[in-house]
Design an enzyme around this catalytic site. Structure first.
Site, PDB file in Angstrom:
ATOM      1  N   PHE A 149       0.796  -1.225   0.000  1.00  0.00           N
ATOM      2  CA  PHE A 149       0.000   0.000   0.000  1.00  0.00           C
ATOM      3  C   PHE A 149       0.832   1.280   0.000  1.00  0.00           C
ATOM      4  O   PHE A 149       0.326   2.353  -0.309  1.00  0.00           O
ATOM      5  CB  PHE A 149      -0.962   0.021   1.208  1.00  0.00           C
ATOM      6  CG  PHE A 149      -0.288   0.401   2.515  1.00  0.00           C
ATOM      7  CD1 PHE A 149      -0.018   1.737   2.807  1.00  0.00           C
ATOM      8  CD2 PHE A 149       0.089  -0.566   3.436  1.00  0.00           C
ATOM      9  CE1 PHE A 149       0.615   2.093   3.995  1.00  0.00           C
ATOM     10  CE2 PHE A 149       0.729  -0.216   4.617  1.00  0.00           C
ATOM     11  CZ  PHE A 149       0.988   1.124   4.897  1.00  0.00           C
ATOM     12  N   LYS A 173      -0.957  -7.296  -9.301  1.00  0.00           N
ATOM     13  CA  LYS A 173      -1.949  -7.410  -8.226  1.00  0.00           C
ATOM     14  C   LYS A 173      -1.608  -6.317  -7.220  1.00  0.00           C
ATOM     15  O   LYS A 173      -0.752  -6.485  -6.359  1.00  0.00           O
ATOM     16  CB  LYS A 173      -1.866  -8.810  -7.590  1.00  0.00           C
ATOM     17  CG  LYS A 173      -3.147  -9.308  -6.935  1.00  0.00           C
ATOM     18  CD  LYS A 173      -3.678  -8.434  -5.821  1.00  0.00           C
ATOM     19  CE  LYS A 173      -2.905  -8.541  -4.539  1.00  0.00           C
ATOM     20  NZ  LYS A 173      -3.349  -7.555  -3.523  1.00  0.00           N
ATOM     21  N   GLU A 176      -4.970  -4.003  -2.084  1.00  0.00           N
ATOM     22  CA  GLU A 176      -6.413  -3.709  -2.074  1.00  0.00           C
ATOM     23  C   GLU A 176      -6.712  -2.425  -1.296  1.00  0.00           C
ATOM     24  O   GLU A 176      -7.815  -1.886  -1.386  1.00  0.00           O
ATOM     25  CB  GLU A 176      -7.203  -4.898  -1.495  1.00  0.00           C
ATOM     26  CG  GLU A 176      -6.909  -5.256  -0.040  1.00  0.00           C
ATOM     27  CD  GLU A 176      -5.701  -6.169   0.135  1.00  0.00           C
ATOM     28  OE1 GLU A 176      -4.690  -5.984  -0.559  1.00  0.00           O
ATOM     29  OE2 GLU A 176      -5.756  -7.059   1.015  1.00  0.00           O
ATOM     30  N   SER A 226       5.112  -6.982   3.551  1.00  0.00           N
ATOM     31  CA  SER A 226       5.656  -7.313   4.864  1.00  0.00           C
ATOM     32  C   SER A 226       6.455  -8.618   4.808  1.00  0.00           C
ATOM     33  O   SER A 226       6.248  -9.447   3.920  1.00  0.00           O
ATOM     34  CB  SER A 226       4.505  -7.461   5.859  1.00  0.00           C
ATOM     35  OG  SER A 226       3.659  -8.512   5.419  1.00  0.00           O
ATOM     36  N   CYS A 281       9.767   1.549   3.604  1.00  0.00           N
ATOM     37  CA  CYS A 281      10.646   0.453   4.026  1.00  0.00           C
ATOM     38  C   CYS A 281      12.068   0.955   4.202  1.00  0.00           C
ATOM     39  O   CYS A 281      12.919   0.231   4.677  1.00  0.00           O
ATOM     40  CB  CYS A 281      10.598  -0.681   3.025  1.00  0.00           C
ATOM     41  SG  CYS A 281      11.215  -0.190   1.431  1.00  0.00           S
ATOM     42  N   GLU A 375       8.968  -4.240  13.275  1.00  0.00           N
ATOM     43  CA  GLU A 375       8.682  -3.133  12.361  1.00  0.00           C
ATOM     44  C   GLU A 375       7.419  -2.406  12.841  1.00  0.00           C
ATOM     45  O   GLU A 375       6.372  -3.017  12.994  1.00  0.00           O
ATOM     46  CB  GLU A 375       8.461  -3.659  10.945  1.00  0.00           C
ATOM     47  CG  GLU A 375       8.209  -2.543   9.952  1.00  0.00           C
ATOM     48  CD  GLU A 375       8.060  -3.027   8.519  1.00  0.00           C
ATOM     49  OE1 GLU A 375       7.411  -4.065   8.294  1.00  0.00           O
ATOM     50  OE2 GLU A 375       8.590  -2.343   7.620  1.00  0.00           O
TER      51      GLU A 375
HETATM   52  P1  NAD Z   1       1.339  -6.666   3.161  1.00  0.00           P
HETATM   53  O1  NAD Z   1       2.366  -7.727   3.269  1.00  0.00           O
HETATM   54  O2  NAD Z   1       0.227  -6.648   4.138  1.00  0.00           O
HETATM   55  O3  NAD Z   1       0.644  -6.716   1.711  1.00  0.00           O
HETATM   56  C1  NAD Z   1       1.420  -6.791   0.528  1.00  0.00           C
HETATM   57  C2  NAD Z   1       0.627  -7.540  -0.527  1.00  0.00           C
HETATM   58  O4  NAD Z   1       0.353  -8.873  -0.075  1.00  0.00           O
HETATM   59  C3  NAD Z   1      -0.714  -6.901  -0.844  1.00  0.00           C
HETATM   60  O5  NAD Z   1      -0.904  -6.897  -2.240  1.00  0.00           O
HETATM   61  C4  NAD Z   1      -1.723  -7.806  -0.126  1.00  0.00           C
HETATM   62  O6  NAD Z   1      -2.952  -7.888  -0.807  1.00  0.00           O
HETATM   63  C5  NAD Z   1      -1.040  -9.149  -0.112  1.00  0.00           C
HETATM   64  N1  NAD Z   1      -1.353  -9.964   1.085  1.00  0.00           N
HETATM   65  C6  NAD Z   1      -1.617  -9.523   2.340  1.00  0.00           C
HETATM   66  N2  NAD Z   1      -1.792 -10.559   3.174  1.00  0.00           N
HETATM   67  C7  NAD Z   1      -1.629 -11.686   2.445  1.00  0.00           C
HETATM   68  C8  NAD Z   1      -1.682 -13.086   2.754  1.00  0.00           C
HETATM   69  N3  NAD Z   1      -1.930 -13.528   3.972  1.00  0.00           N
HETATM   70  N4  NAD Z   1      -1.450 -13.966   1.751  1.00  0.00           N
HETATM   71  C9  NAD Z   1      -1.181 -13.540   0.507  1.00  0.00           C
HETATM   72  N5  NAD Z   1      -1.135 -12.223   0.161  1.00  0.00           N
HETATM   73  C10 NAD Z   1      -1.350 -11.306   1.114  1.00  0.00           C
HETATM   74  O7  NAD Z   1       2.129  -5.280   3.158  1.00  0.00           O
HETATM   75  P2  NAD Z   1       1.532  -3.795   3.219  1.00  0.00           P
HETATM   76  O8  NAD Z   1       0.982  -3.571   4.581  1.00  0.00           O
HETATM   77  O9  NAD Z   1       0.678  -3.532   2.038  1.00  0.00           O
HETATM   78  O10 NAD Z   1       2.858  -2.936   3.018  1.00  0.00           O
HETATM   79  C11 NAD Z   1       3.706  -2.566   4.064  1.00  0.00           C
HETATM   80  C12 NAD Z   1       4.857  -3.529   4.194  1.00  0.00           C
HETATM   81  O11 NAD Z   1       5.580  -3.565   2.969  1.00  0.00           O
HETATM   82  C13 NAD Z   1       5.868  -3.100   5.240  1.00  0.00           C
HETATM   83  O12 NAD Z   1       6.268  -4.236   5.945  1.00  0.00           O
HETATM   84  C14 NAD Z   1       7.001  -2.520   4.437  1.00  0.00           C
HETATM   85  O13 NAD Z   1       8.258  -2.555   5.062  1.00  0.00           O
HETATM   86  C15 NAD Z   1       6.962  -3.406   3.245  1.00  0.00           C
HETATM   87  N6  NAD Z   1       7.628  -2.804   2.099  1.00  0.00           N
HETATM   88  C16 NAD Z   1       8.857  -3.289   1.768  1.00  0.00           C
HETATM   89  C17 NAD Z   1       9.543  -2.730   0.728  1.00  0.00           C
HETATM   90  C18 NAD Z   1      10.918  -3.233   0.365  1.00  0.00           C
HETATM   91  O14 NAD Z   1      11.446  -2.777  -0.603  1.00  0.00           O
HETATM   92  N7  NAD Z   1      11.506  -4.147   1.111  1.00  0.00           N
HETATM   93  C19 NAD Z   1       8.982  -1.672  -0.005  1.00  0.00           C
HETATM   94  C20 NAD Z   1       7.715  -1.216   0.336  1.00  0.00           C
HETATM   95  C21 NAD Z   1       7.038  -1.790   1.408  1.00  0.00           C
END
Ligand code: NAD
Length: 484
Positions: A149, A173, A176, A226, A281, A375
């Protein structure tokens, strides 16, 4: 509702799937702005079929022609920057200047993809008399990108331009929580001349992600999100024999030495922890204050107190995120840490229902506290005191994450020591947010990344393409060299 229900894009057409809908909120006001479909296996199947139909023509188009689309796309990103950044602000909450920087970064990412023909020229060598070995790069096939997001415009553009420039057809994808920017990305690519079917957008959450991981027609998956979900996706995608690059969460340590330049350091550290409401991140999360650094901390407090919620700092993404972040702060305070700047009671006039938290700085945190280890993903900086550089590095090295680390010092020797010994994929010296710019690649270490390669720049080429090694002989010599 300001925007109509979000639609998937399959084969260049926008379609409403028969799927349950999830509300999309503007985090600065809490108001409902749209609804997003939670697609399932059926929609992923349709997207793969559309991508497969487009693949022969797209992969057979010379790369110099493919990138012409991206030159035009970059120009369109720049032409529509006001509208695109306003959309980012609306769905993600970040302030206007941050949203604009995000779209500018998308343009830079596209610029790199435009240069790929100059970079992936292949190799050729006469390996024995009249025998030539050559290497050419080919696309992997149908690929997918799953995004988080926090950068609704930029993170999709980490993957799309490079993957399609290299001849793949893709399924995006998006998160959401922020589905609106994805529509404009695909619309602008279509306007730039991308053939229908080269990029699909399938909206949804867990079901759509699992369908992507399992689909036998998808050859590679990039994921950003994450660590918990990165691990799930990496395991699931690779167990169905796909290549996968999954970037996870972070806990970035900034080491501040007593000789650091006071004004530059204090303003950079505060900008790093508070920018994008700490939802980066690459954000500073732990400051390891080495020896006598109280004057720098005092100046940081002054800077942080000047940051006005709603004007200089946007909200966090949801009411749930706000609650989670405030809980971390309360727990640290109860464990004996000292809250120097407290952003918990931030109220923005006219936006009382927004999910705002002001910058928060907490001193005298110890490495065993939960807030020092996990985090937080909000505008919260904890300060851990260390007596010397080795103790500071020991604290940094103990984190399971490894996205970024930085040192603030005027000593070249100390800087070099940290560059060598920090356990992170991206290290900064006097830089609060050490994001490498193109052509350098973005990617962390340890629990911040699973898989080989990086997600942007040169490091992504191997991931989005495969090398074909060709050996030829046209000299009609009868004798055979046993090697070739
Ligand atoms: P998230 O892991 O909750 O969601 C990421 C994606 O995974 C979304 O598209 C979501 O729909 C999907 N998703 C969520 N739960 C799932 C599940 N149980 N099974 C399968 N798919 C699932 O992350 P977020 O809250 O959208 O973003 C924030 C996180 O992203 C933070 O931890 C941040 O550090 C990380 N991030 C990392 C980087 C990097 O370069 N390392 C860059 C940007 C964000």
């Amino acid at each position: 509702m300001k925007y109509a229900e979000v639609q998937n894009c399959i084969g260049g057409a926008f379609v409403s799937p028969d799927a349950p809908l999830l509300d999309v909120h503007d985090p600065s006001s809490g108001r409902l702005i749209s609804r997003v479909p939670l697609s399932s296996r059926r929609e992923v199947d349709a997207a793969v079929i559309a991508a497969q139909a487009a693949f022969p023509a797209w992969s057979g188009t010379p790369i110099k022609e493919r990138v012409q689309v991206l030159y035009r796309y970059k120009a369109l990103l720049e032409k529509h920057i006001d509208e695109l950044s306003a959309l980012v602000t609306e769905e993600n909450g970040k302030i206007a200047s941050e949203a604009r920087a995000e779209v500018l970064k998308s343009a830079e990412l596209t610029e790199f993809a435009c240069s790929l023909p100059q970079i992936v020229t292949g190799e050729v060598l006469e390996v024995s008399r009249g025998v030539e070995c050559r290497v050419e790069r080919f696309p992997v096939g149908i690929v997918a990108a799953i995004t988080p997001f926090n950068f609704p415009n930029m993170v999709p553009n980490w993957s799309i331009p490079n993957a399609i420039a290299l001849g793949n057809c893709m399924i995006l994808k998006p998160s959401e929580l922020v589905p609106l920017s994805a529509r404009r990305i695909v619309e602008l690519l279509l306007e730039a001349g991308l053939p229908p079917g080269v990029l699909q957008v399938v909206h949804g959450g867990r079901d759509a992600v699992e369908a992507i991981c399992d689909h036998p027609g998808i050859a590679a998956v990039s994921f950003v999100g994450s660590t918990k979900v990165a691990q799930i996706v990496y395991r699931r995608a690779t167990s169905s024999l796909k290549r996968c690059l999954a970037l996870g969460g972070a806990k970035n340590h900034l080491i501040v030495m007593p000789d650091a330049a006071k004004e530059m350091t204090s303003s950079n550290v505060v900008a790093s922890m508070s920018g994008c409401a700490g939802q980066r991140c690459m954000a500073a999360s732990v400051m390891v204050a080495v020896s006598k650094t109280d004057d720098i901390i005092e100046r940081m407090v002054e800077h942080a107190k000047k940051i006005v919620p709603g004007k200089d700092i946007g909200p966090v993404i949801s009411a749930g995120a706000k609650e989670r972040i405030e809980k971390y702060i309360a727990e640290a305070e109860a464990a004996g840490a000292k809250v120097l700047v407290d952003g918990r009671r931030a109220v923005v006039k006219g936006k009382e229902n927004g999910y705002f938290i002001g910058p928060t700085i907490i001193d005298h945190v110890t490495p065993d506290m939960r807030i020092a280890q996990e985090e937080v993903f909000g505008p919260v900086l904890v300060i851990i005191r260390a007596k010397d550089i080795d103790e500071a590095l020991k604290i940094e090295n103990a984190s399971p994450y490894g996205n970024a680390a930085s040192v603030f010092t005027e000593s070249g020797g100390t800087a070099r020591y940290v560059m060598e010994h920090a356990s992170a994929g991206m290290v900064g010296v006097n830089v609060g947010v050490p994001v490498p710019r193109e052509p350098f690649s973005f990617g962390g270490w340890n629990d911040s990344k699973f898989g080989v390669g990086d997600i942007t720049g040169r490091g992504s080429i191997e991931f989005w393409s495969q090398a074909k090694k060709m050996t030829t002989k046209w000299n009609k010599e009868a004798g055979a060299n046993w090697m070739s």
